[in-house]
Design an enzyme around this catalytic site. Sequence first.
Site, short mmCIF file in Angstrom:
data_model
loop_
_atom_site.label_atom_id
_atom_site.label_comp_id
_atom_site.label_asym_id
_atom_site.label_seq_id
_atom_site.Cartn_x
_atom_site.Cartn_y
_atom_site.Cartn_z
N TRP A 9 0.81 -1.21 0.00
CA TRP A 9 0.00 0.00 0.00
C TRP A 9 0.85 1.26 0.00
O TRP A 9 0.33 2.35 -0.19
CB TRP A 9 -0.90 0.02 1.25
CG TRP A 9 -0.11 -0.36 2.48
CD1 TRP A 9 -0.04 -1.60 3.04
CD2 TRP A 9 0.77 0.48 3.24
NE1 TRP A 9 0.84 -1.59 4.10
CE2 TRP A 9 1.34 -0.32 4.26
CE3 TRP A 9 1.12 1.83 3.18
CZ2 TRP A 9 2.25 0.18 5.19
CZ3 TRP A 9 2.03 2.32 4.10
CH2 TRP A 9 2.58 1.50 5.09
N ASN A 10 2.16 1.18 0.29
CA ASN A 10 2.88 2.42 0.64
C ASN A 10 3.04 3.40 -0.52
O ASN A 10 2.95 4.60 -0.33
CB ASN A 10 4.21 2.12 1.35
CG ASN A 10 5.19 1.38 0.48
OD1 ASN A 10 4.81 0.74 -0.49
ND2 ASN A 10 6.46 1.47 0.83
N LYS A 56 -2.85 -8.35 -7.23
CA LYS A 56 -3.39 -8.51 -5.88
C LYS A 56 -2.77 -7.37 -5.06
O LYS A 56 -1.61 -7.43 -4.66
CB LYS A 56 -3.02 -9.88 -5.29
CG LYS A 56 -3.65 -10.15 -3.91
CD LYS A 56 -2.83 -9.56 -2.79
CE LYS A 56 -3.39 -9.83 -1.42
NZ LYS A 56 -4.30 -8.75 -0.96
N HIS A 57 -3.54 -6.32 -4.87
CA HIS A 57 -3.02 -5.17 -4.14
C HIS A 57 -3.28 -5.37 -2.64
O HIS A 57 -4.03 -6.26 -2.24
CB HIS A 57 -3.72 -3.90 -4.65
CG HIS A 57 -2.82 -2.70 -4.69
ND1 HIS A 57 -1.82 -2.49 -3.75
CD2 HIS A 57 -2.76 -1.62 -5.51
CE1 HIS A 57 -1.18 -1.35 -4.02
NE2 HIS A 57 -1.73 -0.82 -5.09
N ALA A 58 -2.66 -4.52 -1.83
CA ALA A 58 -2.86 -4.60 -0.38
C ALA A 58 -4.33 -4.32 -0.04
O ALA A 58 -5.00 -3.51 -0.71
CB ALA A 58 -1.95 -3.60 0.32
N SER A 59 -4.79 -4.97 1.02
CA SER A 59 -6.22 -4.91 1.34
C SER A 59 -6.70 -3.54 1.80
O SER A 59 -7.91 -3.29 1.83
CB SER A 59 -6.54 -5.95 2.43
OG SER A 59 -6.39 -7.24 1.90
N GLY A 103 6.77 -6.23 -0.79
CA GLY A 103 6.13 -6.25 0.52
C GLY A 103 7.08 -6.74 1.58
O GLY A 103 8.29 -6.61 1.46
N SER A 104 6.50 -7.34 2.60
CA SER A 104 7.29 -7.76 3.76
C SER A 104 7.95 -9.12 3.52
O SER A 104 7.59 -9.84 2.59
CB SER A 104 6.36 -7.85 4.98
OG SER A 104 5.38 -8.83 4.71
N GLU A 113 10.78 -7.97 -3.95
CA GLU A 113 11.23 -6.66 -3.46
C GLU A 113 10.71 -6.55 -2.04
O GLU A 113 9.53 -6.26 -1.83
CB GLU A 113 10.62 -5.54 -4.31
CG GLU A 113 11.00 -5.56 -5.77
CD GLU A 113 12.41 -5.05 -6.00
OE1 GLU A 113 13.12 -4.73 -5.02
OE2 GLU A 113 12.81 -4.99 -7.17
N CYS A 134 10.35 1.52 1.72
CA CYS A 134 11.34 0.46 1.86
C CYS A 134 12.74 1.04 1.77
O CYS A 134 13.65 0.59 2.45
CB CYS A 134 11.13 -0.60 0.79
SG CYS A 134 11.06 0.08 -0.87
P1 NAP Z 1 2.82 -6.92 3.44
O1 NAP Z 1 2.01 -7.07 4.65
O2 NAP Z 1 3.77 -7.98 3.09
O3 NAP Z 1 1.80 -6.71 2.22
C1 NAP Z 1 2.24 -6.60 0.90
C2 NAP Z 1 1.31 -7.39 0.02
O4 NAP Z 1 1.48 -8.77 0.29
C3 NAP Z 1 -0.16 -7.10 0.27
O5 NAP Z 1 -0.85 -7.18 -0.96
C4 NAP Z 1 -0.57 -8.24 1.18
O6 NAP Z 1 -1.94 -8.50 1.16
C5 NAP Z 1 0.23 -9.37 0.61
N1 NAP Z 1 0.51 -10.45 1.52
C6 NAP Z 1 0.79 -10.39 2.84
N2 NAP Z 1 1.05 -11.61 3.33
C7 NAP Z 1 0.93 -12.48 2.29
C8 NAP Z 1 1.05 -13.90 2.16
N3 NAP Z 1 1.38 -14.66 3.20
N4 NAP Z 1 0.85 -14.44 0.96
C9 NAP Z 1 0.53 -13.67 -0.10
N5 NAP Z 1 0.37 -12.34 -0.03
C10 NAP Z 1 0.59 -11.75 1.15
O7 NAP Z 1 3.67 -5.61 3.47
P2 NAP Z 1 3.15 -4.12 3.75
O8 NAP Z 1 2.98 -3.99 5.22
O9 NAP Z 1 1.98 -3.81 2.89
O10 NAP Z 1 4.37 -3.28 3.22
C11 NAP Z 1 5.44 -2.97 4.01
C12 NAP Z 1 6.65 -3.81 3.68
O11 NAP Z 1 6.89 -3.79 2.28
C13 NAP Z 1 7.89 -3.24 4.31
O12 NAP Z 1 8.69 -4.27 4.78
C14 NAP Z 1 8.58 -2.53 3.15
O13 NAP Z 1 9.95 -2.34 3.32
C15 NAP Z 1 8.25 -3.45 2.03
N6 NAP Z 1 8.38 -2.77 0.74
C16 NAP Z 1 9.39 -3.14 -0.09
C17 NAP Z 1 9.58 -2.49 -1.29
C18 NAP Z 1 10.70 -2.86 -2.21
O14 NAP Z 1 10.69 -2.42 -3.36
N7 NAP Z 1 11.68 -3.63 -1.80
C19 NAP Z 1 8.72 -1.47 -1.64
C20 NAP Z 1 7.70 -1.12 -0.77
C21 NAP Z 1 7.54 -1.79 0.41
P3 NAP Z 1 -2.91 -8.01 2.36
O15 NAP Z 1 -2.84 -6.53 2.36
O16 NAP Z 1 -4.24 -8.53 1.97
O17 NAP Z 1 -2.36 -8.61 3.61
#
Ligand code: NAP
Length: 458
Positions: A134-135, A158-161, A210-211, A232, A266
């Site tokens: 979502w960020n 599949k975007h963040a919820s 994401g995470s 990423e 990130c």
């Molecule tokens: P997140 O909780 O991992 O969510 C990212 C996406 O992954 C969402 O669409 C989420 O869906 C989905 N997701 C979560 N758990 C999953 C699973 N077990 N299986 C499949 N999909 C899953 O991360 P966030 O809190 O939104 O973002 C913050 C993190 O992203 C930070 O660690 C940040 O550093 C990292 N990030 C990295 C980059 C990069 O380019 N390296 C860029 C931006 C952010 P739901 O929303 O439905 O849970």
Amino acid sequence: MAIQTINPATGAVLKTFDPLSADEIDAKIARAAETFTSYRRTTFAERAGLLRAAADLLDAERRDIAVTMTTEMGKTLASAEAEAAKCAKGLRFYAEHAEAFLADEPLDDPAAVGASRAFARYQPLGVVLAVMPWNFPLWQVTRFAAPALMAGNVGLLKHASNVPQCALYLGDLFARAGFPEGAFQTLLISARQVEAVLRDPRVAAAAVTGSEPAGQSVASICGDEIKKTVLELGGSDPFVVMPSADLERAATVAVTARCQNNGQSCIAAKRFIVHEDAYAEFARLFTEKMAALTVGDPMAAGTDVGPIATEQGRVDLEELLADAVAKGATVLCGGKSQEGPGWFFPPTVVADVTDAMRLHLEEAFGPLATLYRVPDLDAALEIANATTFGLGSNAWTNDPAEQDRFANELVAGAVFINGMTTSYPELPFGGVKRSGYGRELGAVGIREFCNQKSVWVG
Ligand code: NAP
């Protein structure tokens, strides 16, 4: 996690969406797979025309979509508008350059392999699932979609919820730009529903931003299915300041590098590692500038820092900070969450951090900075690299020999000297270690979701 728009500045639930059913997901995957059979044969010129049309729509709708972004995840309206503008630029960049990035690469000496000619050809893989955070609700998706679509792939998002309206906007944007139905579709689904999509034989590959847990889950399922992934993930970027740096400028950029996007990037600089000869002055300047930021309504023109995007996100920051303070850290500014509605957390600087503290190793996803004092460059590198992450990194020095050492020895996907880590369409972007693998953007990024086919002609 429910699929909902919740305004982080107020905590109000504004809209709730039902996730797609298994049948609806199946129909979308079928449409994507069917579209790929013809879309892959379109020319670069045709794809570029569609991407430019999407960029034009985005420019025309910049203000409206910026309001949606700010409402859903709390970034300031000015930064949301800037993000939309960056996306339009990114779309146009790939419209212009993709054909050259994916041109056949002939072997200089085909006779060496017994051929009259031999070359590498880049061809699309098929249906690619993008799991996005979502960020930067538009930019993260754009930097996947623009190269993927130009390469002839089709996308499922599949975007963040917590950003469903941004997600729906993106699917709609590409459709209105004229892309065939099925070239880019939004799936409003929960994280739990991702596995079935990944295991579907019609889906060829996946990108995750994401995470770590999200990356681990998608990568293990795709590993099981032998499908390509690009990950990423998180980062805890160092920002090293040496005595020869312009300290005033370094401190100003440090504040932006830590607090842009309300500290939720990130590639935000998160750990500030300062040579002892510059420490007192840099700490003073940095702390003053952090404390001077205006925290408040992200829609208001004068706001520098809006709320944390989710309630849990703020709790995570509070817990990291409490752990550090309990173990002896010193809070130089901020540190106390704002009372009242909304998930506001002030720009905070913490000194005297030790490796016993969670803050030393874990990613602080908000405007919370740690300060370290080091005796020399070697000690700076040691702390900078003492992280499980390796995404971006920053070093401030005007000494060419030091610049070279940082460029060589910072273990990260990017090193920015005397500047702030930023993602540019022109430059490859990605990490090492637990920040992930593969690259987005640049010529390297567009090739990730291609079959790099060797063609040998006798
Ligand atoms: P997140 O909780 O991992 O969510 C990212 C996406 O992954 C969402 O669409 C989420 O869906 C989905 N997701 C979560 N758990 C999953 C699973 N077990 N299986 C499949 N999909 C899953 O991360 P966030 O809190 O939104 O973002 C913050 C993190 O992203 C930070 O660690 C940040 O550093 C990292 N990030 C990295 C980059 C990069 O380019 N390296 C860029 C931006 C952010 P739901 O929303 O439905 O849970």
